[in-house]
Design a protein around this motif. Structure first.
Motif, PDB file in Angstrom:
ATOM      1  N   THR A   1     -41.093 -18.205  49.736  1.00  0.00           N
ATOM      2  CA  THR A   1     -42.304 -18.850  49.230  1.00  0.00           C
ATOM      3  C   THR A   1     -42.204 -20.370  49.399  1.00  0.00           C
ATOM      4  O   THR A   1     -41.132 -20.920  49.638  1.00  0.00           O
ATOM      5  N   ILE A   2     -43.332 -21.025  49.244  1.00  0.00           N
ATOM      6  CA  ILE A   2     -43.403 -22.482  49.362  1.00  0.00           C
ATOM      7  C   ILE A   2     -42.967 -23.081  48.029  1.00  0.00           C
ATOM      8  O   ILE A   2     -43.622 -22.888  47.006  1.00  0.00           O
TER       9      ILE A   2
ATOM     10  N   ASN B   1     -48.475 -18.187  48.226  1.00  0.00           N
ATOM     11  CA  ASN B   1     -47.150 -17.694  47.819  1.00  0.00           C
ATOM     12  C   ASN B   1     -47.196 -16.224  47.425  1.00  0.00           C
ATOM     13  O   ASN B   1     -46.240 -15.483  47.667  1.00  0.00           O
TER      14      ASN B   1
ATOM     15  N   ILE C   1     -51.566 -23.077  47.486  1.00  0.00           N
ATOM     16  CA  ILE C   1     -50.132 -22.770  47.439  1.00  0.00           C
ATOM     17  C   ILE C   1     -49.865 -21.556  46.556  1.00  0.00           C
ATOM     18  O   ILE C   1     -49.079 -20.662  46.915  1.00  0.00           O
TER      19      ILE C   1
ATOM     20  N   MET D   1     -48.304 -19.668  57.750  1.00  0.00           N
ATOM     21  CA  MET D   1     -47.034 -19.854  57.045  1.00  0.00           C
ATOM     22  C   MET D   1     -46.104 -18.662  57.264  1.00  0.00           C
ATOM     23  O   MET D   1     -44.889 -18.840  57.396  1.00  0.00           O
TER      24      MET D   1
ATOM     25  N   ASP E   1     -41.932 -27.803  52.596  1.00  0.00           N
ATOM     26  CA  ASP E   1     -41.656 -26.495  53.201  1.00  0.00           C
ATOM     27  C   ASP E   1     -42.708 -26.111  54.239  1.00  0.00           C
ATOM     28  O   ASP E   1     -42.494 -25.199  55.034  1.00  0.00           O
ATOM     29  N   VAL E   2     -43.856 -26.788  54.194  1.00  0.00           N
ATOM     30  CA  VAL E   2     -44.936 -26.500  55.147  1.00  0.00           C
ATOM     31  C   VAL E   2     -44.738 -27.380  56.380  1.00  0.00           C
ATOM     32  O   VAL E   2     -44.627 -28.598  56.259  1.00  0.00           O
TER      33      VAL E   2
END
Length: 236
Positions: free
Chosen positions: A101-102, A91, A87, A227, A107-108
């Motif tokens: 960004t996560i 990011n 992560i 992503m 969020d994924v």
């Protein structure tokens, strides 16, 4: 402070994991323990929150909890440390490319979590003794074997026979798993080693990966591109 302590101890776990699977026994942090766990694979992960609380969350978000509870599986369990690394560095890629960004695991997208979690899950209950020998310096003779994960990602799995007092192949055995990014280049692998093997649960076998397994899902660049595509399609 808690996270610093947690991941410092995971580094110790990585170092002590080199003793894993010696003489086919079950080791955790180099301590001999009972190899049998009364419960499912998910129950085992829940029983070790220090290493796997984030992994458990991903299992649920990926919609794979029933698989690790009801099906007969072999699970090469990555630690939370690998998720933190993924992560953080993903990011950085997202930010540098102008994307959001996560901020949380939610969020994924589910399908992305499943894609990468699935590479650690295999049909059937396989212990160290069930895998062939691998020698990364002599793959022509000891290549391990290609196995397909739950969602058909090709992976190489094999057992390293280490040396002892200069005598080749008579030392401790260590299970390894290699991610194959391109099946047309079958030796271009990203390899992770097992720290604790042969943890026998009610519905399968768990092999805990060494904390030197740096990125959850093995391939940080591919995860980052997935992503970016997900955020682009959602307008983030």
């Amino acid at each position: 402070m808690y996270l610093l302590k947690k991941y410092s101890l995971l580094l110790i776990f990585a170092l002590t994991g080199l003793m894993a699977c010696k003489k086919d026994d079950y080791y955790l942090d180099s301590g001999l323990a009972n190899p049998y766990f009364k419960g499912t694979v998910v129950d085992y992960l829940n029983a070790k929150p220090f290493y796997f609380d984030t992994i458990v969350s991903i299992v649920k978000l990926a919609g794979m909890e029933s698989i690790l509870t009801r099906d007969t599986v072999t699970f090469f369990a990555p630690t939370d440390y690998s998720v933190q690394n993924l992560i953080r560095d993903c990011n950085a890629d997202l930010y540098n490319n102008g994307y959001d960004t996560i901020r949380s695991l939610q969020d994924v997208p589910k399908e992305i979590w499943r894609k990468y979690l699935g590479s650690y899950i295999f049909h059937g209950a396989n212990q160290l003794k069930d895998y062939p020998q691998i020698d990364y310096s002599l793959l022509i003779n000891f290549p391990g074997q290609t196995y397909y994960s739950w969602d058909m990602q090709p992976m190489n799995i094999g057992v390293e026979y280490n040396s002892d007092n200069g005598v080749k192949y008579v030392g401790y055995r260590q299970l390894t798993i290699g991610y194959i990014p391109d099946i047309s280049k079958p030796t271009n692998w990203i390899v992770a080693k097992v720290a604790s093997c042969n943890i026998l649960t009610d519905n399968g076998v768990v092999h805990v990966l060494n904390a030197d397994h740096f990125y959850f899902g093995f391939d940080r660049d591919k995860f980052s591109k997935d992503m970016q595509a997900a955020f682009a399609s959602s307008g983030k």
